[in-house]
Design an enzyme around this catalytic site. Structure first.
Site, PDB file in Angstrom:
ATOM      1  N   ASP A   1       9.083 -26.310 -10.800  1.00  0.00           N
ATOM      2  CA  ASP A   1       8.020 -25.917 -11.504  1.00  0.00           C
ATOM      3  C   ASP A   1       8.361 -25.270 -12.656  1.00  0.00           C
ATOM      4  O   ASP A   1       9.616 -24.493 -13.025  1.00  0.00           O
ATOM      5  CB  ASP A   1       6.999 -25.203 -10.733  1.00  0.00           C
ATOM      6  CG  ASP A   1       7.668 -24.169  -9.666  1.00  0.00           C
ATOM      7  OD1 ASP A   1       8.850 -23.663  -9.778  1.00  0.00           O
ATOM      8  OD2 ASP A   1       7.016 -23.672  -8.620  1.00  0.00           O
TER       9      ASP A   1
ATOM     10  N   GLU B   1      -0.678 -25.140  -4.339  1.00  0.00           N
ATOM     11  CA  GLU B   1      -1.526 -24.361  -3.872  1.00  0.00           C
ATOM     12  C   GLU B   1      -2.142 -24.938  -2.734  1.00  0.00           C
ATOM     13  O   GLU B   1      -2.205 -25.969  -2.449  1.00  0.00           O
ATOM     14  CB  GLU B   1      -2.325 -23.474  -4.822  1.00  0.00           C
ATOM     15  CG  GLU B   1      -1.420 -22.859  -6.021  1.00  0.00           C
ATOM     16  CD  GLU B   1      -0.841 -21.601  -5.742  1.00  0.00           C
ATOM     17  OE1 GLU B   1      -0.358 -21.420  -4.539  1.00  0.00           O
ATOM     18  OE2 GLU B   1      -0.735 -20.818  -6.775  1.00  0.00           O
TER      19      GLU B   1
ATOM     20  N   HIS C   1       2.292 -21.711  -0.493  1.00  0.00           N
ATOM     21  CA  HIS C   1       2.404 -22.760  -1.405  1.00  0.00           C
ATOM     22  C   HIS C   1       4.191 -23.096  -1.284  1.00  0.00           C
ATOM     23  O   HIS C   1       4.929 -22.214  -1.047  1.00  0.00           O
ATOM     24  CB  HIS C   1       2.190 -22.495  -2.872  1.00  0.00           C
ATOM     25  CG  HIS C   1       3.003 -21.397  -3.524  1.00  0.00           C
ATOM     26  ND1 HIS C   1       2.455 -20.491  -4.280  1.00  0.00           N
ATOM     27  CD2 HIS C   1       4.221 -20.916  -3.409  1.00  0.00           C
ATOM     28  CE1 HIS C   1       3.252 -19.588  -4.863  1.00  0.00           C
ATOM     29  NE2 HIS C   1       4.410 -19.895  -4.358  1.00  0.00           N
TER      30      HIS C   1
ATOM     31  N   ASP D   1       1.006 -17.364  -0.071  1.00  0.00           N
ATOM     32  CA  ASP D   1      -0.318 -18.179   0.394  1.00  0.00           C
ATOM     33  C   ASP D   1      -0.019 -19.603   0.930  1.00  0.00           C
ATOM     34  O   ASP D   1      -0.995 -20.228   1.057  1.00  0.00           O
ATOM     35  CB  ASP D   1      -1.364 -18.499  -1.118  1.00  0.00           C
ATOM     36  CG  ASP D   1      -0.507 -19.289  -1.957  1.00  0.00           C
ATOM     37  OD1 ASP D   1       0.439 -19.706  -1.590  1.00  0.00           O
ATOM     38  OD2 ASP D   1      -1.346 -19.681  -2.992  1.00  0.00           O
TER      39      ASP D   1
HETATM   40  C1  F6R Z   1       9.470 -21.271  -7.502  1.00  0.00           C
HETATM   41  C2  F6R Z   1       8.503 -21.718  -6.254  1.00  0.00           C
HETATM   42  C3  F6R Z   1       7.944 -20.783  -5.511  1.00  0.00           C
HETATM   43  C4  F6R Z   1       8.513 -19.813  -4.759  1.00  0.00           C
HETATM   44  C5  F6R Z   1       7.742 -18.887  -3.791  1.00  0.00           C
HETATM   45  C6  F6R Z   1       8.328 -17.522  -3.301  1.00  0.00           C
HETATM   46  O1  F6R Z   1       9.933 -22.029  -8.324  1.00  0.00           O
HETATM   47  O2  F6R Z   1       8.736 -23.070  -6.258  1.00  0.00           O
HETATM   48  O3  F6R Z   1       7.302 -21.660  -4.416  1.00  0.00           O
HETATM   49  O4  F6R Z   1       9.668 -20.456  -4.009  1.00  0.00           O
HETATM   50  O5  F6R Z   1       6.409 -18.376  -4.543  1.00  0.00           O
HETATM   51  O6  F6R Z   1       8.655 -16.798  -4.323  1.00  0.00           O
HETATM   52  P1  F6R Z   1       9.467 -15.566  -3.956  1.00  0.00           P
HETATM   53  O7  F6R Z   1      11.026 -16.067  -3.673  1.00  0.00           O
HETATM   54  O8  F6R Z   1       9.656 -14.518  -5.356  1.00  0.00           O
HETATM   55  O9  F6R Z   1       8.752 -14.758  -2.684  1.00  0.00           O
END
Ligand code: F6R
Length: 261
Positions: free
Chosen positions: A67, A143, A138, A136
């Site tokens: 992303d 989402e 994702h 959440d």
């Molecule tokens: C980022 C991504 C997100 C993160 C997720 C966890 O490229 O795809 O899905 O893996 O938000 O983020 P952290 O590791 O900061 O808790």
């Protein structure tokens, strides 16, 4: 899906990095799907160390990130391109032409997803996709309620994701509300998936994703459809899993994990 519980965060991170390193050693021209976020920082530090100390060779590797924020330039310190350069690419011998992220500046918002998917296809599809999980539920920025069949596209982030990630911005109010993300369907096409989840803060959502029903409200539950998905967790993140003992037993007794125990 398989769950592997390591006693500490460091062990979970090391094992994840070791699996990526093995993928690169086994297939030097492999295509890796990469994630950003706090969870992955130690994984990339370990891969950089393996390159420096053990000569792990990334020269033929190709990468696709999950992303990117819409509206952020590659040299914006909050962009995921910047994160990847800083945490990994600048420390290994990867060819910059082989590192892909969605183009956050593409003004043709509806064209970016199909274009990114064409690039993934051109490189032969993703061999190993690394994932984290959001508070959440994702994966990528898919989402809650993202279709399990969704493709790479523009999305609006939830307030929960904005609360999770905005503290990483110098001015939290600068965090974009929208992003490009690989779709759940795109992610499920990876030949292999490794999801790393650490910390007590993720315990509840992890249990919902792994042991709960398949439901678009928890996008990570889609991994239950995948035939080759491994979820590596530390004891804190595992604390709400009902089948912990079975997962530990499986890891101890499956010869495939011998080299990692
Ligand atoms: C980022 C991504 C997100 C993160 C997720 C966890 O490229 O795809 O899905 O893996 O938000 O983020 P952290 O590791 O900061 O808790």
């Amino acid at each position: 899906m398989e769950v592997i519980i390591r006693s500490s965060r460091e062990e979970a991170e090391k094992m994840t990095a070791a699996m990526l390193a093995t993928a690169v050693e086994t297939k030097p021209g492999c295509v890796l799907g990469l994630a950003t976020g706090r969870t992955m920082e130690a994984v990339y530090a370990e891969l950089a160390r393996l390159h420096r100390d053990k000569g792990l060779d990334f020269s033929q590797v190709c990468t696709f990130n999950l992303d990117e924020y819409i509206g952020l330039a590659p040299d914006d310190p909050n962009s995921y391109r910047y994160y990847m350069q800083e945490k990994l690419f600048d420390h290994i011998n990867i060819d910059p032409q082989r590192t892909y992220l969605p183009d956050g500046l593409n003004k043709d918002i509806k064209q970016e997803g199909p274009h990114y998917e064409a690039q993934i296809r051109y490189r032969g599809g993703i061999d190993l996709q690394l994932l984290g999980i959001g508070e959440d539920g994702h994966i990528g920025f898919n989402e809650p309620l993202s279709s399990f069949a969704s493709r790479t596209r523009d999305v609006t982030l939830t307030p929960e994701t904005i609360a999770q990630n905005s503290p990483m911005f110098q001015r939290p109010e600068d965090m974009p509300r929208r992003a490009f993300t690989m779709g759940v369907g795109t992610i499920l096409e990876a030949r292999r998936i490794v999801m790393l989840v650490t910390g007590a803060g993720k315990a509840r959502v992890l249990a919902a994703a792994v042991e709960g029903p398949l439901a678009a409200i928890v996008p990570a539950s889609a991994l239950q459809f995948h035939q080759n998905a491994v979820v590596i967790v530390d004891a804190a993140a595992a604390s709400e899993l009902r089948m912990q003992e079975y997962y530990r037993w499986g890891f101890e007794n499956d010869p495939r994990w011998e080299g990692y125990r």
